[in-house]
Design a protein around this motif. Structure first.
Motif, PDB file in Angstrom:
ATOM      1  N   PRO A  13       0.842  -1.203   0.000  1.00 57.17           N
ATOM      2  CA  PRO A  13       0.000   0.000   0.000  1.00 57.17           C
ATOM      3  C   PRO A  13       0.877   1.253   0.000  1.00 57.17           C
ATOM      4  O   PRO A  13       1.967   1.256   0.580  1.00 57.17           O
ATOM      5  CB  PRO A  13      -0.797  -0.112   1.298  1.00 57.17           C
ATOM      6  N   VAL A  14       0.398   2.307  -0.665  1.00 58.00           N
ATOM      7  CA  VAL A  14       1.137   3.565  -0.635  1.00 58.00           C
ATOM      8  C   VAL A  14       0.758   4.375   0.594  1.00 58.00           C
ATOM      9  O   VAL A  14       1.468   5.302   0.967  1.00 58.00           O
ATOM     10  CB  VAL A  14       0.927   4.414  -1.912  1.00 58.00           C
ATOM     11  N   ASP A  40      -7.120  10.775  -2.776  1.00 62.21           N
ATOM     12  CA  ASP A  40      -6.381  11.794  -3.526  1.00 62.21           C
ATOM     13  C   ASP A  40      -4.920  11.835  -3.066  1.00 62.21           C
ATOM     14  O   ASP A  40      -4.002  11.937  -3.884  1.00 62.21           O
ATOM     15  CB  ASP A  40      -7.054  13.151  -3.351  1.00 62.21           C
ATOM     16  N   MET A  41      -4.707  11.722  -1.765  1.00 64.47           N
ATOM     17  CA  MET A  41      -3.351  11.737  -1.237  1.00 64.47           C
ATOM     18  C   MET A  41      -2.568  10.510  -1.717  1.00 64.47           C
ATOM     19  O   MET A  41      -1.424  10.625  -2.166  1.00 64.47           O
ATOM     20  CB  MET A  41      -3.369  11.764   0.296  1.00 64.47           C
ATOM     21  N   ALA A  42      -3.194   9.326  -1.659  1.00 65.05           N
ATOM     22  CA  ALA A  42      -2.528   8.100  -2.097  1.00 65.05           C
ATOM     23  C   ALA A  42      -2.203   8.164  -3.589  1.00 65.05           C
ATOM     24  O   ALA A  42      -1.098   7.814  -4.009  1.00 65.05           O
ATOM     25  CB  ALA A  42      -3.412   6.887  -1.793  1.00 65.05           C
ATOM     26  N   GLN A  92      -4.920   4.540 -10.701  1.00 64.60           N
ATOM     27  CA  GLN A  92      -6.047   3.780 -10.162  1.00 64.60           C
ATOM     28  C   GLN A  92      -5.757   3.523  -8.685  1.00 64.60           C
ATOM     29  O   GLN A  92      -4.675   3.033  -8.342  1.00 64.60           O
ATOM     30  CB  GLN A  92      -6.199   2.451 -10.908  1.00 64.60           C
ATOM     31  N   VAL A  93      -6.701   3.868  -7.808  1.00 66.34           N
ATOM     32  CA  VAL A  93      -6.529   3.666  -6.368  1.00 66.34           C
ATOM     33  C   VAL A  93      -7.626   2.735  -5.865  1.00 66.34           C
ATOM     34  O   VAL A  93      -8.799   2.946  -6.158  1.00 66.34           O
ATOM     35  CB  VAL A  93      -6.582   5.008  -5.598  1.00 66.34           C
ATOM     36  N   GLU A  94      -7.227   1.721  -5.115  1.00 71.60           N
ATOM     37  CA  GLU A  94      -8.160   0.795  -4.470  1.00 71.60           C
ATOM     38  C   GLU A  94      -7.997   0.917  -2.962  1.00 71.60           C
ATOM     39  O   GLU A  94      -6.872   1.038  -2.469  1.00 71.60           O
ATOM     40  CB  GLU A  94      -7.871  -0.645  -4.862  1.00 71.60           C
TER      41      GLU A  94
END
Length: 131
Positions: A13-14, A40-42, A92-94
Motif C-alpha cells: 500500500p502507498v 487523492d493523497m494516495a 487507479q486507487v483501491e
C-alpha cells in the motif's frame, strides 16, 4: 456485498491509516469526503513518484462506495499508475478496510481513477520524465 476479501499480496500500500472519531458523519460512519481526500493523497504519492516532482489533481473519474468504514478500521490504499501522457499521469486507487481483531475481515471499500498533471515550480504543466 458482505463478502470479505484479502489484501493484495503482491503489492504494497502507498498509504495506511486508521480513521478517528473526528472523521465520522452524523450517522457514525466515516465521512465519504474524508475517504476521498485520502484517496487523492494516495494517488498523488504514486503520481509524484512517477513524475519525479510536484503534481496537481485535475480529474477524478468516479467513486463507488461498496462498504461503510468505521472508527478503528485500518484502511490500506493501493495505487497504480495506469497511463502516462506528456504532462498527465492517471492513477487507479483501491481502498481496503481491515476490521476486527482477532478475526480480521477485509472489505474492498472503494476505488477511483484520478488524473494528475506534473507541474513545475511556477505551477505550470511540465513534461513527465521518461522512465
Amino acid at each position: 456485498m458482505n463478502e470479505t476479501q484479502q489484501l493484495p499480496l503482491c503489492r504494497e500500500p502507498v498509504l495506511r491509516i486508521q480513521p478517528r472519531p473526528a472523521d465520522v458523519n452524523m450517522h457514525g460512519d466515516i465521512f465519504g469526503g474524508w475517504i476521498m481526500a485520502q484517496v487523492d493523497m494516495a494517488g498523488g504519492i504514486a503520481a509524484a513518484k512517477r513524475a519525479r516532482g510536484r503534481v496537481a489533481t485535475v480529474a477524478v473519474k468516479e467513486f463507488v462506495f461498496k462498504h461503510p468504514v468505521f472508527v478503528g478500521d485500518v484502511l490500506s490504499f493501493y495505487a497504480e499508475v495506469v497511463r502516462v501522457g506528456n504532462t498527465s499521469i492517471t492513477v487507479q486507487v483501491e481502498v481496503f478496510a481491515e476490521r476486527g481483531i482477532p478475526d480480521t475481515q477485509v472489505y474492498r471499500v472503494t476505488e477511483a481513477t484520478l488524473t494528475f498533471v506534473a507541474v513545475g515550480e511556477n505551477r505550470k504543466p511540465r513534461p513527465v520524465p521518461a522512465v
